[in-house]
Design a protein around this motif. Structure first.
Motif, PDB file in Angstrom:
ATOM      1  N   GLN A 219     -82.244 -28.307 -18.299  1.00  0.00           N
ATOM      2  CA  GLN A 219     -83.331 -27.828 -17.444  1.00  0.00           C
ATOM      3  C   GLN A 219     -82.797 -26.913 -16.344  1.00  0.00           C
ATOM      4  O   GLN A 219     -83.425 -25.910 -15.993  1.00  0.00           O
ATOM      5  N   GLY A 220     -81.623 -27.258 -15.826  1.00  0.00           N
ATOM      6  CA  GLY A 220     -81.018 -26.454 -14.764  1.00  0.00           C
ATOM      7  C   GLY A 220     -80.696 -25.047 -15.241  1.00  0.00           C
ATOM      8  O   GLY A 220     -80.982 -24.061 -14.545  1.00  0.00           O
ATOM      9  N   PHE A 221     -80.137 -24.947 -16.443  1.00  0.00           N
ATOM     10  CA  PHE A 221     -79.821 -23.626 -16.981  1.00  0.00           C
ATOM     11  C   PHE A 221     -81.085 -22.875 -17.358  1.00  0.00           C
ATOM     12  O   PHE A 221     -81.190 -21.660 -17.168  1.00  0.00           O
ATOM     13  N   TRP A 222     -82.087 -23.600 -17.872  1.00  0.00           N
ATOM     14  CA  TRP A 222     -83.354 -22.979 -18.264  1.00  0.00           C
ATOM     15  C   TRP A 222     -83.991 -22.268 -17.078  1.00  0.00           C
ATOM     16  O   TRP A 222     -84.485 -21.145 -17.194  1.00  0.00           O
ATOM     17  N   LYS A 223     -83.962 -22.906 -15.910  1.00  0.00           N
ATOM     18  CA  LYS A 223     -84.546 -22.306 -14.700  1.00  0.00           C
ATOM     19  C   LYS A 223     -83.829 -21.008 -14.336  1.00  0.00           C
ATOM     20  O   LYS A 223     -84.464 -20.026 -13.939  1.00  0.00           O
ATOM     21  N   ILE A 224     -82.501 -21.006 -14.467  1.00  0.00           N
ATOM     22  CA  ILE A 224     -81.718 -19.808 -14.149  1.00  0.00           C
ATOM     23  C   ILE A 224     -82.100 -18.665 -15.089  1.00  0.00           C
ATOM     24  O   ILE A 224     -82.361 -17.538 -14.658  1.00  0.00           O
ATOM     25  N   LEU A 225     -82.157 -18.962 -16.389  1.00  0.00           N
ATOM     26  CA  LEU A 225     -82.452 -17.932 -17.389  1.00  0.00           C
ATOM     27  C   LEU A 225     -83.851 -17.357 -17.183  1.00  0.00           C
ATOM     28  O   LEU A 225     -84.041 -16.137 -17.186  1.00  0.00           O
ATOM     29  N   VAL A 226     -84.835 -18.235 -17.015  1.00  0.00           N
ATOM     30  CA  VAL A 226     -86.217 -17.786 -16.837  1.00  0.00           C
ATOM     31  C   VAL A 226     -86.347 -16.940 -15.569  1.00  0.00           C
ATOM     32  O   VAL A 226     -87.072 -15.934 -15.539  1.00  0.00           O
ATOM     33  N   GLY A 227     -85.612 -17.328 -14.521  1.00  0.00           N
ATOM     34  CA  GLY A 227     -85.635 -16.567 -13.279  1.00  0.00           C
ATOM     35  C   GLY A 227     -85.158 -15.142 -13.465  1.00  0.00           C
ATOM     36  O   GLY A 227     -85.775 -14.189 -12.968  1.00  0.00           O
ATOM     37  N   TYR A 228     -84.080 -14.968 -14.229  1.00  0.00           N
ATOM     38  CA  TYR A 228     -83.554 -13.622 -14.474  1.00  0.00           C
ATOM     39  C   TYR A 228     -84.466 -12.821 -15.400  1.00  0.00           C
ATOM     40  O   TYR A 228     -84.583 -11.602 -15.265  1.00  0.00           O
ATOM     41  N   ALA A 229     -85.113 -13.502 -16.344  1.00  0.00           N
ATOM     42  CA  ALA A 229     -86.047 -12.813 -17.242  1.00  0.00           C
ATOM     43  C   ALA A 229     -87.218 -12.242 -16.444  1.00  0.00           C
ATOM     44  O   ALA A 229     -87.638 -11.100 -16.656  1.00  0.00           O
ATOM     45  N   LYS A 230     -87.728 -13.029 -15.495  1.00  0.00           N
ATOM     46  CA  LYS A 230     -88.828 -12.549 -14.636  1.00  0.00           C
ATOM     47  C   LYS A 230     -88.350 -11.408 -13.747  1.00  0.00           C
ATOM     48  O   LYS A 230     -89.053 -10.413 -13.557  1.00  0.00           O
TER      49      LYS A 230
END
Length: 275
Positions: A219-230
């Motif tokens: 979940q921690g990595f998912w938040k990072i990835l989604v943040g950069y995608a946005k």
């Protein structure tokens, strides 16, 4: 090739009694296939390799054809090659191992190389955290590994001399995956510059460390990835598996062998796996 297509369509009409609508659809699909082959310089049907068929499928997917239309096109081409085998015009079909295509084209969860580069450009290398994030994203895309595999990497998972990962996948199956130069360089820089800071004096063999010096959660990595995608401005939904799907899709676009992609993804049977 046009003559062979004409004979095949006559065979479908006269001997197989195919409905007129189906015949017209197959005819359009096969004419499009033949046209693209001509554009690529193919004059002999025997010259067509599996990679060429994959390139064609990727091309029509990118043109916006629906999954049903792509699968119908695949069926038309497969039927044509079966006819050529039956008539002893060819000795083998380039579609023998392309079961993936029918499944693959149903996967909407891919982004283009340009879109991927936009995301990869977001973190930067200014701080220990952003350099770590860059390395994780680059490695995820360059190898197609699962997020669970990424966060589970140890310091000895990378062979720095040769440039490959040793990944422990599902069912405790080990596989070797090559690392591209960009991901290799970025990960090496992270290990040299950022990881010592993130360790905070602790002793651990986990490769990628969170801000507390411990192992990442999915979940921690998912938040990072989604943040950069946005941050990149993409309107599409992007999540970790998007990287895995895109990795494989881009390899196939580049003409990679299906078996190679299967091995790199860690699949036992790529024809029945929804990656």
């Amino acid at each position: 090739m046009q003559e062979l297509l004409g004979k095949y369509l006559n065979y479908l009409l006269i001997e197989r009694g195919v409905a007129e609508n189906t015949l017209e659809a197959y005819g359009r699909d096969l004419l499009r296939f033949a046209s693209i082959l001509r554009e690529k310089g193919f004059t002999d049907i025997k010259q067509v390799m599996p990679e060429v068929v994959i390139e064609y499928l990727v091309q029509i997917k990118n043109e916006g054809l629906s999954a049903n239309s792509i699968n119908r096109s695949m069926a038309a081409i497969r039927g044509f090659y079966k006819y050529l085998l039956r008539e002893k015009i060819i000795e083998e079909t380039p579609l023998a191992n392309i079961e993936l295509a029918k499944v693959w084209m149903r996967l909407p969860d891919t982004i283009s190389k340009e879109e991927m580069n936009l995301i990869l450009a977001q973190p930067g290398v200014e701080t220990a955290a952003t350099l770590r994030n860059s390395a994780m994203l680059e490695l995820l895309y360059a190898t197609g590994i699962r997020v669970s595999e990424l966060i589970g990497l140890k310091m000895n998972s990378i062979n720095w001399q040769v440039g490959f990962l040793v990944v422990m996948g599902k069912g405790s199956k080990e596989r070797i995956v090559p690392i591209g130069k960009t991901a290799y360089d970025c990960t090496k820089l992270y290990v040299e510059r950022s990881r010592p800071q993130l360790m905070q004096g602790k002793s651990t063999d986990v490769l990628f460390l969170n801000r507390f010096g411990g192992k990442f959660t999915r979940q921690g990595f998912w938040k990072i990835l989604v943040g950069y995608a946005k941050k990149s401005g993409l309107q599409k939904k992007v999540h970790p598996h998007t990287f895995r799907h895109s990795f494989a899709s881009h390899l196939l676009e580049g003409g990679a062998d299906l078996r190679t992609v299967q091995v790199m993804l860690g699949h036992a049977d790529i024809s029945t796996t929804q990656i």
